[in-house]
Design an enzyme around this catalytic site. Structure first.
Site, PDB file in Angstrom:
ATOM      1  N   ARG A   1       0.862   4.118  18.890  1.00 32.22           N
ATOM      2  CA  ARG A   1      -0.565   4.457  18.830  1.00 32.22           C
ATOM      3  C   ARG A   1      -1.355   3.691  19.883  1.00 32.22           C
ATOM      4  NH1 ARG A   1      -1.858   5.144  12.334  1.00 32.22           N
ATOM      5  NH2 ARG A   1       0.300   5.451  11.705  1.00 32.22           N
TER       6      ARG A   1
ATOM      7  N   THR B   1      -6.470   8.413  13.707  1.00 32.74           N
ATOM      8  CA  THR B   1      -5.940   7.828  12.476  1.00 32.74           C
ATOM      9  C   THR B   1      -5.128   8.896  11.771  1.00 32.74           C
ATOM     10  OG1 THR B   1      -6.465   6.848  10.325  1.00 32.74           O
ATOM     11  CG2 THR B   1      -8.043   8.425  11.198  1.00 32.74           C
TER      12      THR B   1
ATOM     13  N   VAL C   1       2.733   1.183  15.423  1.00 35.56           N
ATOM     14  CA  VAL C   1       1.593   0.512  16.057  1.00 35.56           C
ATOM     15  C   VAL C   1       1.673   0.598  17.577  1.00 35.56           C
ATOM     16  CG1 VAL C   1       0.454  -1.709  16.378  1.00 35.56           C
ATOM     17  CG2 VAL C   1       1.207  -1.021  14.097  1.00 35.56           C
TER      18      VAL C   1
ATOM     19  N   GLY D   1       2.552   7.734  14.504  1.00 38.84           N
ATOM     20  CA  GLY D   1       3.450   6.823  15.202  1.00 38.84           C
ATOM     21  C   GLY D   1       3.283   5.404  14.725  1.00 38.84           C
TER      22      GLY D   1
ATOM     23  N   LYS E   1       0.817  -1.218   0.000  1.00 36.87           N
ATOM     24  CA  LYS E   1       0.000   0.000   0.000  1.00 36.87           C
ATOM     25  C   LYS E   1       0.848   1.265   0.000  1.00 36.87           C
ATOM     26  CE  LYS E   1      -0.601   0.281   5.048  1.00 36.87           C
ATOM     27  NZ  LYS E   1       0.133   1.544   5.208  1.00 36.87           N
ATOM     28  N   ASP E   2       2.135   1.158   0.397  1.00 39.51           N
ATOM     29  CA  ASP E   2       2.984   2.333   0.497  1.00 39.51           C
ATOM     30  C   ASP E   2       3.798   2.605  -0.753  1.00 39.51           C
ATOM     31  OD1 ASP E   2       2.157   2.718   3.140  1.00 39.51           O
ATOM     32  OD2 ASP E   2       3.715   1.391   3.914  1.00 39.51           O
TER      33      ASP E   2
END
Length: 591
Positions: free
Chosen positions: A180, A152, A177, A175, A105-106
């Site tokens: 967050r 988000t 995982v 940040g 996805k990046d």
């Protein structure tokens, strides 16, 4: 597209001979494949999956962590994922590693021409996850209490969440995982939306309260898939990684990325897509969300799994056509709008306060970002300057975007912000800094660079850092140097006019009914809207305008717009007041 299996054919450099993948693998005699990865826990978990997949195919690999200064000091710093893709791609192009591992996805849709995705591993759960604090009774988006705060950093998630639950307070939260989750557990937010795949790969799937249906929040294109990137001119690596390429995942992700590209979006656009295979057929769901959640548009398209890219392209065209027809139908049935409709041209994420103020003043604001802001990437001039903040007497910020950019750079490399004195050009910039707890020592009597240069209490020989955008000239730095200051002039961000993802928003806005005015906040927003209109065959200059300051107004007039009002300052109150003076009398005359 790269075919999978032993019969992959790769041409040698001279283009005259061909060998099968099995022959290339034997010839390669590679003992360890250098696998480039970020140093975060999630990135390393994904890279380990690549090592395991290659081992099953008979090849050994070793992980090479691609570090920046921020990685070495604080692996859990808040980074934009695209920046890490860029750093790893540079290492791959430079030959420091043989392959690069990314979250699919990046990876930008405009991939470097010297690189290609050689393989995709089997995909994990592509959906988004709702995460709540331990012991919370509400376990679904629909059950969250009214006004709950949801964190988000994704415009896509923000738009679709607000469309589903307009009462939610969806706020930026950055940040990795663990960072967050820690902020959630400390009560800084009521819920998070993260990727299921990342949580599952870290062994944190038990934190997931709800795996959100794609129809509610379509995932990011490529979410849940691991991409193995190679150099395009490296047939040896192509042959090696082809053995681990998962065909169904490749077909799905390439369809999703084609939809994203045809829709004019990037990895940060409010666009989602998910493709699934049923037999030889590919079913693609895709859609857009307005950044403020005021509308979403989701569609489906079926086609051959072997032609996924064409399916993605056709779905994008289908949605654009449907948007035009629906908007025209709404406009014809609604008659005259009860509230003046205003196009707001600020970049995504920078118009929320203005949009809220306009709604409160009984206008109907419509977000059509005419510009996109691209922050200076990691390891550039901005990071270097941020690392030296303690050596400056003054840090001078000329825009809210510049303030956000220097704060991100400082966060990346863990720089103390309190050492220098801070000066800002105006109230919007001041607000960004003060929101982060930074005390602003100076603001000029007029919100422009020259006044700031004249009034700043700087002594001869003092070091000054000027943080600005690429469209601003260097007059501020020159004026400060003329006063004897030692000035470093750093371009912190670049403004891209007419982002393609806004073309659909413009078409929808125009088709849905009369536009009372376009709100311009800079010359670049004027040029951006004109370019968007040209691409969509819409004459936007027939729309009246409301502008910030005389310079923006002059740009609007030059482009052919009629200027109804000019706000004297860039704050939301001044813009709303200008809109009220210009448009309220007109609305009162409507029978």
């Amino acid at each position: 597209m790269t075919p999978a299996g032993d019969e992959v054919v790769a041409r040698q450099a001279d283009g005259r001979h061909e060998r099968t993948a099995r022959e290339l693998v034997r010839a390669a005699n590679v003992e360890d494949i250098a696998i480039g990865s970020r140093g975060s826990a999630l990135a390393l978990a994904q890279a380990s999956l690549v090592v395991e997949a290659l081992a099953r195919a008979g090849h050994s690999g070793r992980i090479v962590i691609i570090e920046t200064e921020g990685d070495r000091r604080a692996p859990d710093s808040a980074w934009g994922e695209g920046a890490f893709v860029g750093a790893i791609e540079r290492a791959l192009l430079d030959g420091q590693v043989d392959v690069a591992v990314h979250s699919a996805k990046d990876v930008p849709t405009d991939e470097d021409p010297g690189l290609m995705i050689g393989a995709y591993l089997p995909r994990a759960d592509p959906r988004d996850a709702l995460v709540v604090r331990a012991g919370a009774e509400e376990r679904r988006i629909d059950d969250l209490p009214f006004g709950s705060r949801v964190g988000t950093d994704s415009p896509r998630r923000t738009g679709f969440l607000l469309a589903r639950r307009p009462d939610l307070d969806v706020h930026p939260l950055h940040g990795n995982v663990d960072t967050r989750l820690g902020r959630l557990d400390r009560g800084e937010t009521d819920a998070l939306v993260l990727a299921c795949a990342g949580l599952d790969r870290l062994g944190l799937g038990g934190r997931i309260a709800e795996r959100i249906r794609p129809e509610v929040v379509p995932p990011a294109p490529g979410q849940g898939a691991i991409a193995i990137q190679i150099r395009r001119d490296d047939p040896r690596m192509l042959a090696l990684v082809a053995a681990v390429d998962h065909g169904p995942t490749r077909a799905a992700v390439e369809a999703e990325r084609a939809f994203l590209a045809a829709s004019g979006g990037g990895c940060r656009a409010p666009i989602g897509a998910l493709a699934e295979l049923e037999g030889g057929e590919l079913i693609l769901l895709g859609g857009y969300a307005r950044p403020d959640g005021s509308a979403t548009h989701v569609g489906r398209r079926r086609g051959s799994a072997a032609d996924g890219a064409a399916v993605g392209h056709r779905l994008a065209l289908d949605l654009e056509s449907q948007l035009r027809h629906a908007a025209t139908a709404i406009a014809s049935s609604a008659g005259q709008a009860t509230r003046p409709r205003l196009i707001v041209t600020r970049a995504i994420g920078q118009s929320d306060e203005l949009m809220a103020a306009l709604r409160e003043a009984s206008f109907e604001p419509i977000a059509v970002p005419a510009i996109a802001v691209q922050i200076d990437p990691p390891c550039g001039q901005l990071d270097a300057a941020a690392g030296l903040l303690h050596t400056y007497a003054w840090v001078v910020i000329t825009s809210a975007n510049g303030a956000g950019a220097i704060l991100k750079a400082a966060e990346r490399i863990l720089t103390e912000l309190g050492a220098p004195s801070w000066a800002v050009v105006g109230p919007a910039t001041r607000s960004v800094l003060e929101h982060e707890g930074i005390e602003v020592q100076f603001q000029p009597t007029q919100s422009n660079g020259i006044t700031l240069a004249v009034e700043l209490p700087v002594a001869v020989g003092e070091r000054v850092l000027v943080v600005r955008g690429d469209l601003a000239d260097g007059e501020l730095a020159l004026a400060l140097r003329a006063r004897g200051a030692d000035v470093d002039d750093v371009v912190a961000y670049r403004t891209r006019e007419a982002p393609e993802s806004s073309r659909v928003l413009l078409c929808e806005a125009i088709g849905a009914g009369p536009i009372a005015a376009a709100v311009f906040t800079s010359g670049s927003t004027v040029r951006g809207l004109v370019a968007l209109g040209r691409a969509a065959s819409i004459d936007v200059t027939s729309i009246p305008s409301i502008c910030i300051g005389p310079e923006t107004a002059a740009e609007a007039r030059t482009a052919g717009f009629r200027v109804l009002a000019v706000a004297p300052s860039p704050d939301s109150a001044a813009l709303v007041a200008a809109a009220g003076r210009a448009l309220v009398p007109q609305t009162q005359e409507i029978p």
